[in-house]
Design an enzyme around this catalytic site. Structure first.
Site, PDB file in Angstrom:
ATOM      1  N   ASN A   1       0.859  -1.180   0.000  1.00 18.06           N
ATOM      2  CA  ASN A   1       0.000   0.000   0.000  1.00 18.06           C
ATOM      3  C   ASN A   1       0.896   1.231   0.000  1.00 18.06           C
ATOM      4  O   ASN A   1       1.898   1.268   0.703  1.00 18.06           O
ATOM      5  CB  ASN A   1      -0.910   0.021   1.225  1.00 18.06           C
ATOM      6  CG  ASN A   1      -1.996   1.068   1.080  1.00 18.06           C
ATOM      7  OD1 ASN A   1      -2.984   0.856   0.382  1.00 18.06           O
ATOM      8  ND2 ASN A   1      -1.790   2.220   1.699  1.00 18.06           N
ATOM      9  N   VAL A   2       0.519   2.229  -0.795  1.00 19.83           N
ATOM     10  CA  VAL A   2       1.316   3.451  -0.863  1.00 19.83           C
ATOM     11  C   VAL A   2       0.392   4.653  -0.688  1.00 19.83           C
ATOM     12  O   VAL A   2      -0.702   4.693  -1.252  1.00 19.83           O
ATOM     13  CB  VAL A   2       2.046   3.586  -2.228  1.00 19.83           C
ATOM     14  CG1 VAL A   2       3.144   4.634  -2.143  1.00 19.83           C
ATOM     15  CG2 VAL A   2       2.619   2.251  -2.688  1.00 19.83           C
ATOM     16  N   GLY A   3       0.830   5.614   0.097  1.00 23.00           N
ATOM     17  CA  GLY A   3       0.058   6.840   0.279  1.00 23.00           C
ATOM     18  C   GLY A   3       0.973   7.942   0.776  1.00 23.00           C
ATOM     19  O   GLY A   3       2.101   7.685   1.203  1.00 23.00           O
TER      20      GLY A   3
ATOM     21  N   TYR B   1       1.738  10.734   3.515  1.00 28.52           N
ATOM     22  CA  TYR B   1       1.440  11.108   4.901  1.00 28.52           C
ATOM     23  C   TYR B   1       2.395  12.222   5.273  1.00 28.52           C
ATOM     24  O   TYR B   1       3.483  12.317   4.721  1.00 28.52           O
ATOM     25  CB  TYR B   1       1.610   9.896   5.836  1.00 28.52           C
ATOM     26  CG  TYR B   1       0.819   8.721   5.327  1.00 28.52           C
ATOM     27  CD1 TYR B   1      -0.512   8.575   5.666  1.00 28.52           C
ATOM     28  CD2 TYR B   1       1.374   7.815   4.406  1.00 28.52           C
ATOM     29  CE1 TYR B   1      -1.275   7.538   5.138  1.00 28.52           C
ATOM     30  CE2 TYR B   1       0.623   6.782   3.868  1.00 28.52           C
ATOM     31  CZ  TYR B   1      -0.702   6.652   4.236  1.00 28.52           C
ATOM     32  OH  TYR B   1      -1.450   5.650   3.691  1.00 28.52           O
ATOM     33  N   ARG B   2       1.986  13.057   6.228  1.00 30.95           N
ATOM     34  CA  ARG B   2       2.866  14.165   6.594  1.00 30.95           C
ATOM     35  C   ARG B   2       3.895  13.677   7.609  1.00 30.95           C
ATOM     36  O   ARG B   2       3.573  12.867   8.498  1.00 30.95           O
ATOM     37  CB  ARG B   2       2.045  15.336   7.139  1.00 30.95           C
ATOM     38  CG  ARG B   2       1.335  15.006   8.426  1.00 30.95           C
ATOM     39  CD  ARG B   2       0.380  16.109   8.832  1.00 30.95           C
ATOM     40  NE  ARG B   2       0.102  16.020  10.257  1.00 30.95           N
ATOM     41  CZ  ARG B   2      -1.079  16.295  10.803  1.00 30.95           C
ATOM     42  NH1 ARG B   2      -2.085  16.662  10.038  1.00 30.95           N
ATOM     43  NH2 ARG B   2      -1.242  16.214  12.108  1.00 30.95           N
TER      44      ARG B   2
ATOM     45  N   GLU C   1      -0.986   0.636  -5.064  1.00 33.50           N
ATOM     46  CA  GLU C   1      -0.999   1.932  -5.743  1.00 33.50           C
ATOM     47  C   GLU C   1       0.116   2.059  -6.782  1.00 33.50           C
ATOM     48  O   GLU C   1       0.009   2.868  -7.711  1.00 33.50           O
ATOM     49  CB  GLU C   1      -0.915   3.087  -4.742  1.00 33.50           C
ATOM     50  CG  GLU C   1      -2.235   3.426  -4.043  1.00 33.50           C
ATOM     51  CD  GLU C   1      -2.554   2.549  -2.853  1.00 33.50           C
ATOM     52  OE1 GLU C   1      -1.727   1.670  -2.529  1.00 33.50           O
ATOM     53  OE2 GLU C   1      -3.631   2.723  -2.241  1.00 33.50           O
TER      54      GLU C   1
ATOM     55  N   GLU D   1      -2.802  23.005   7.327  1.00 33.56           N
ATOM     56  CA  GLU D   1      -3.545  21.929   6.677  1.00 33.56           C
ATOM     57  C   GLU D   1      -4.268  22.407   5.412  1.00 33.56           C
ATOM     58  O   GLU D   1      -4.242  23.596   5.094  1.00 33.56           O
ATOM     59  CB  GLU D   1      -4.541  21.322   7.683  1.00 33.56           C
ATOM     60  CG  GLU D   1      -3.953  20.130   8.442  1.00 33.56           C
ATOM     61  CD  GLU D   1      -3.667  18.949   7.496  1.00 33.56           C
ATOM     62  OE1 GLU D   1      -4.087  18.991   6.326  1.00 33.56           O
ATOM     63  OE2 GLU D   1      -3.031  17.989   7.953  1.00 33.56           O
TER      64      GLU D   1
HETATM   65 MN    MN Z   1      -4.530   1.789  -0.643  1.00 31.60          MN
END
Ligand code: MN
Length: 450
Positions: free
Chosen positions: A150-152, A154-155, A214, A263
């Site tokens: 899974n790739v995303g 994030y801060r 992803e 944000e």
């Molecule tokens: Mn995902």
């Protein structure tokens, strides 16, 4: 040649020079890179910025890359008008990545006690941000049960020589995977990619369901398989043509104060006790480029909106097959307000469409549905439709105490908000025609103005 950040900057420079501004003057990482982006934005200008000389570093910084839709369209080799459609269509045709032996990202490998994040030019963006933030890091993890990646994005707040904080949103896929590792009493291995082609980041932000890798969406958007190399210290794969990669792990027992941070709402998000990534290795090119996103600004808002729009469209289409397009404008922080254009066939259809948007995306608080002759990429056009076509008694409806987003400053009890759906479509019968001047579309102005 594989697509990467530098190939994209080169393409901008040769084909769309107005989209990239090189800054040769030396800049300070403390507020100065974001101040240039912010000041340009005040003038309505949103070029990508390449800061060649950063005080104290020999690594250039690219920022504001995602701050204009025209550039996102250019990254997918399409036009602004077709951007949403192209994203949706490619997203459904996944392209598997390929594993290669070696890649430029491994030109420099730093491990163990040599790891020091102060070697990297990480900007401090807004006055009250808690520390410099890595705002464009794509983190890959692996589900310990299925082995699916899974790739995303994030801060990551810099918390020390080899520590960055991380905000794992409750609804993110990485949180599900983090919980699985924690149940096993194990630290979660991670690798964070900094710097790649914009299509890479648009792809990792896809809203396809849990269990989709992803990296396959990235391949679909780039129209070529993403080339991956094995990491040095963790059982994960990262792009061979990345600029910089951080390898590390998240210990489920470790937490630290993370925030505040500017944000997408253009407001500060309050500090939280969040997990911590311990960095065990840095991979990078010999002459890397650091890619940054100006958090709390259009760069951040537009980038995060694009995957959401695709998911919203697909949900709306189930309710209304004649939907034309959907858009979350920067005036609504690319999250809180959603415009939808439809070719209305039945009265009441717009209300169903608004309900579908609320079901698709809990961030959205206001939905405005307009006819297909209204340009939803133009706030004024949508406001004019509200002014001339909305009968608020019956055309607007409210959903009280619905789940919104905790960062929405109007939220009560953490995330309860009141949502409003607005039908700004004209009635199917009995509405005046829009004025039109014959010949104006094809008129050659140069013949009249000297
Ligand atoms: Mn995902």
């Amino acid at each position: 040649m594989a697509k990467d950040l530098r190939s994209f900057l080169g393409e901008l420079e040769s084909n769309a020079p107005d989209e990239l501004m090189r800054v040769k003057r030396e800049v300070d990482l403390r507020y100065e890179t974001s101040a240039v982006a912010e000041r340009l934005g005040q003038e309505g200008r949103y070029p990508a910025l390449l800061f060649e000389k950063v005080k104290g570093f020999n690594i250039p910084v690219v920022t504001n890359l995602f701050a204009r839709r025209s550039r996102l369209a250019f990254a997918l080799r399409t036009t602004e008008a077709d951007l949403n459609r192209v994203y949706r269509e490619r997203e459904d045709k996944l392209v598997k990545p390929v594993l290669v032996e070696d890649g430029p990202v491994k030109e420099v490998v730093i491990k163990g006690s040599d790891v020091d994040l102060s070697r990297l030019p990480i900007p401090l963006h807004n006055e009250k941000d808690g520390a410099p933030y890595i705002t464009c890091g794509a983190m890959v993890v692996k589900d310990p049960e299925t082995g699916i990646r899974n790739v995303g994005i994030y801060r990551h707040m810099v918390e020390g020589r080899n520590k960055v904080g991380i905000h794992l949103a409750e609804t993110s896929h990485a949180t599900l995977i983090y919980e699985k590792w924690a149940q096993r009493g194990k630290a979660m291995p991670v690798a964070i990619t900094i710097g790649h082609h914009p299509a890479f980041f648009l792809g990792v932000l896809s809203f396809l369901p849990f269990g989709v890798d992803e990296y396959e969406v990235v391949g679909a958007l780039m129209e070529e398989p993403l080339e991956l190399v094995k990491c040095e210290t963790v059982d994960l794969e990262v792009p061979a043509y990345a600029e910089i990669v951080l390898e590390g792990e998240i210990d489920p027992t470790e937490r630290a104060r993370e925030g505040p941070i500017g944000e997408y709402t253009t407001l500060y998000g309050a500090p939280r006790d969040n997990p911590v990534v311990t960095i065990n290795a840095i991979l990078m090119r010999k002459n890397p480029i650091f890619l940054d996103v100006v958090n709390g600004h259009p760069d951040h808002q537009l980038l995060g909106g694009i995957g959401r729009l695709s998911f919203i469209y697909k949900m709306v289409r189930a309710a209304c097959p004649t939907v034309k397009d959907v858009f979350m404008p920067p005036s609504g922080c690319c999250r809180l307000t959603c415009y939808v254009s439809i070719k209305k066939r039945h009265e009441g259809e717009a209300q169903n469409v608004a309900a579908a948007v609320f079901a698709a995306d809990p961030f959205v608080k206001y939905v405005v549905v307009v006819d297909d002759d209204v340009d939803i990429f133009n706030d004024s056009a949508v406001l004019r439709a509200i002014a001339t076509r909305l009968h608020a008694d019956g055309g607007a409806f409210m959903v009280r105490n619905a789940k919104g987003h905790p960062l929405d400053p109007t939220a009560r009890n953490e995330f309860l908000v009141t949502k409003v759906g607005i039908d700004a479509t004209k009635p199917l019968k009995g509405f005046p025609e829009t004025v039109r001047v014959p010949g104006s579309d094809t008129l050659d102005l140069s013949k009249y103005l000297s």
